[in-house]
Design a protein around this motif. Sequence first.
Motif, PDB file in Angstrom:
ATOM      1  N   LYS A   1      -3.354  12.868  10.944  1.00 19.02           N
ATOM      2  CA  LYS A   1      -3.538  12.680   9.503  1.00 19.02           C
ATOM      3  C   LYS A   1      -3.577  11.138   9.256  1.00 19.02           C
ATOM      4  N   PRO A   2      -4.348  10.579   8.180  1.00 19.74           N
ATOM      5  CA  PRO A   2      -4.471   9.046   7.998  1.00 19.74           C
ATOM      6  C   PRO A   2      -3.265   8.475   7.579  1.00 19.74           C
ATOM      7  N   ARG A   3      -2.841   7.137   8.311  1.00 18.14           N
ATOM      8  CA  ARG A   3      -1.675   6.757   8.350  1.00 18.14           C
ATOM      9  C   ARG A   3      -1.892   5.003   8.116  1.00 18.14           C
ATOM     10  N   GLY A   4      -0.722   4.295   8.009  1.00 20.10           N
ATOM     11  CA  GLY A   4      -1.003   2.823   7.822  1.00 20.10           C
ATOM     12  C   GLY A   4      -0.782   2.353   6.600  1.00 20.10           C
ATOM     13  N   HIS A   5      -1.185   1.197   6.360  1.00 17.92           N
ATOM     14  CA  HIS A   5      -0.932   0.364   5.146  1.00 17.92           C
ATOM     15  C   HIS A   5      -2.251   0.116   4.519  1.00 17.92           C
ATOM     16  N   LEU A   6      -2.240   0.306   3.108  1.00 16.98           N
ATOM     17  CA  LEU A   6      -3.233  -0.083   2.289  1.00 16.98           C
ATOM     18  C   LEU A   6      -2.737  -1.070   1.078  1.00 16.98           C
ATOM     19  N   ARG A   7      -3.541  -2.238   0.998  1.00 20.83           N
ATOM     20  CA  ARG A   7      -3.390  -3.260   0.141  1.00 20.83           C
ATOM     21  C   ARG A   7      -4.538  -3.038  -0.892  1.00 20.83           C
ATOM     22  N   ILE A   8      -4.162  -2.737  -1.929  1.00 23.53           N
ATOM     23  CA  ILE A   8      -4.871  -2.431  -3.341  1.00 23.53           C
ATOM     24  C   ILE A   8      -4.560  -3.354  -4.409  1.00 23.53           C
ATOM     25  N   ASP A   9      -5.802  -4.029  -4.880  1.00 23.52           N
ATOM     26  CA  ASP A   9      -5.492  -4.945  -6.124  1.00 23.52           C
ATOM     27  C   ASP A   9      -6.168  -4.376  -7.463  1.00 23.52           C
ATOM     28  N   ILE A  10      -5.336  -4.331  -8.457  1.00 21.90           N
ATOM     29  CA  ILE A  10      -5.688  -3.668  -9.492  1.00 21.90           C
ATOM     30  C   ILE A  10      -5.461  -4.384 -10.900  1.00 21.90           C
ATOM     31  N   GLY A  11      -6.193  -3.994 -11.993  1.00 26.71           N
ATOM     32  CA  GLY A  11      -5.844  -4.531 -13.353  1.00 26.71           C
ATOM     33  C   GLY A  11      -4.377  -4.050 -14.140  1.00 26.71           C
ATOM     34  N   SER A  12      -3.888  -4.713 -14.798  1.00 24.05           N
ATOM     35  CA  SER A  12      -2.599  -4.539 -15.119  1.00 24.05           C
ATOM     36  C   SER A  12      -2.626  -3.079 -15.967  1.00 24.05           C
ATOM     37  N   SER A  13      -3.466  -3.042 -17.120  1.00 21.66           N
ATOM     38  CA  SER A  13      -3.258  -1.550 -17.797  1.00 21.66           C
ATOM     39  C   SER A  13      -3.884  -0.390 -17.045  1.00 21.66           C
ATOM     40  N   THR A  14      -4.785  -0.683 -16.141  1.00 17.67           N
ATOM     41  CA  THR A  14      -5.439   0.427 -15.517  1.00 17.67           C
ATOM     42  C   THR A  14      -4.381   0.859 -14.367  1.00 17.67           C
TER      43      THR A  14
END
Length: 302
Positions: free
Chosen positions: A89-102
């Motif tokens: 299964k996929p594993r590990g660390h994801l770093r995601i950037d996203i706008g505030s209201s979204t």
Amino acid sequence: MDQLSAMRCFARVVEAGNFTRAADSLEMPNATLSKQVQELEAHLGVRLLQRTTRRVTVTPEGRDYYEKSIRILRDLEDIDTSFSAARSKPRGHLRIDIGSSTASDVLIPALPDFIARYPDIRIDLGVSDRSVDLISDNVDCVIRGGPLDNSSLVARHIGSAALITCATPGYLKLFGVPAYPDELKNGHRLVSYVSSQNGRALPFRFEYKGEKTEIKSEHRVGVNESNAHLAAGLAGLGIVQTFSYAAGAALREGALVEILKKWRPAAYPFHVVYPQNRHVTHRLRVFIDWLVECFPEKIGVK
């Protein structure tokens, strides 16, 4: 010297722009990373980086070595992924950037489903309306709305959102309900969304039967963060133009009223974006596929 490890260290310094951020992203001591790069330079017999007290710059030889070595590193990661993805299964660390209201209105409410499907993936969300540098900030992907202007990035369309114009009932009682966009120029108070990147207020956009109009009147209040922008509208400070998913609860409760409905502009596109020279890991692939599946329903317009 572990040449493969040294290559990874060097590549990360180039991408991050300095040793400290590169060491942090690789979760290793700064001194260890610096030593590996120095050993790599000694092994090659060339200077890859020019170091000063303030900055690190890549030499011409270093740029050439980076371009060649990053292809090798990506190929190795592809080989590893092709085997590990098939049996685990996929594993590990994801770093995601996203706008505030979204983030608050769309992604975070949907995340329990993703985490239930992929419990071995750990997520760090960077939530703001500012632009980030995916490479130097070591971000796996960003979720953003609007046109794309960076050809060095790979983008996948994940849906479109309705952009609506609204105000509180109290404001409309006091200032009247405009029938046409041009009426916003005369006596109405606008709450503009201000770009955190360039400090400019975004115009109010309208479209009716193919006719497009932009209102760039001076605003009474400008806000550079999407949740606060909506809050200003809810406070009765003026007319706001925002996404239907952000204003949905307020519209249902009667706290906001949509105006100029037949002048709604074209739906606003959203994309998930990632660097084209960054290896797409198994965990990032499943996250992007999940976004394509769930995002259109959450933001209301496919």
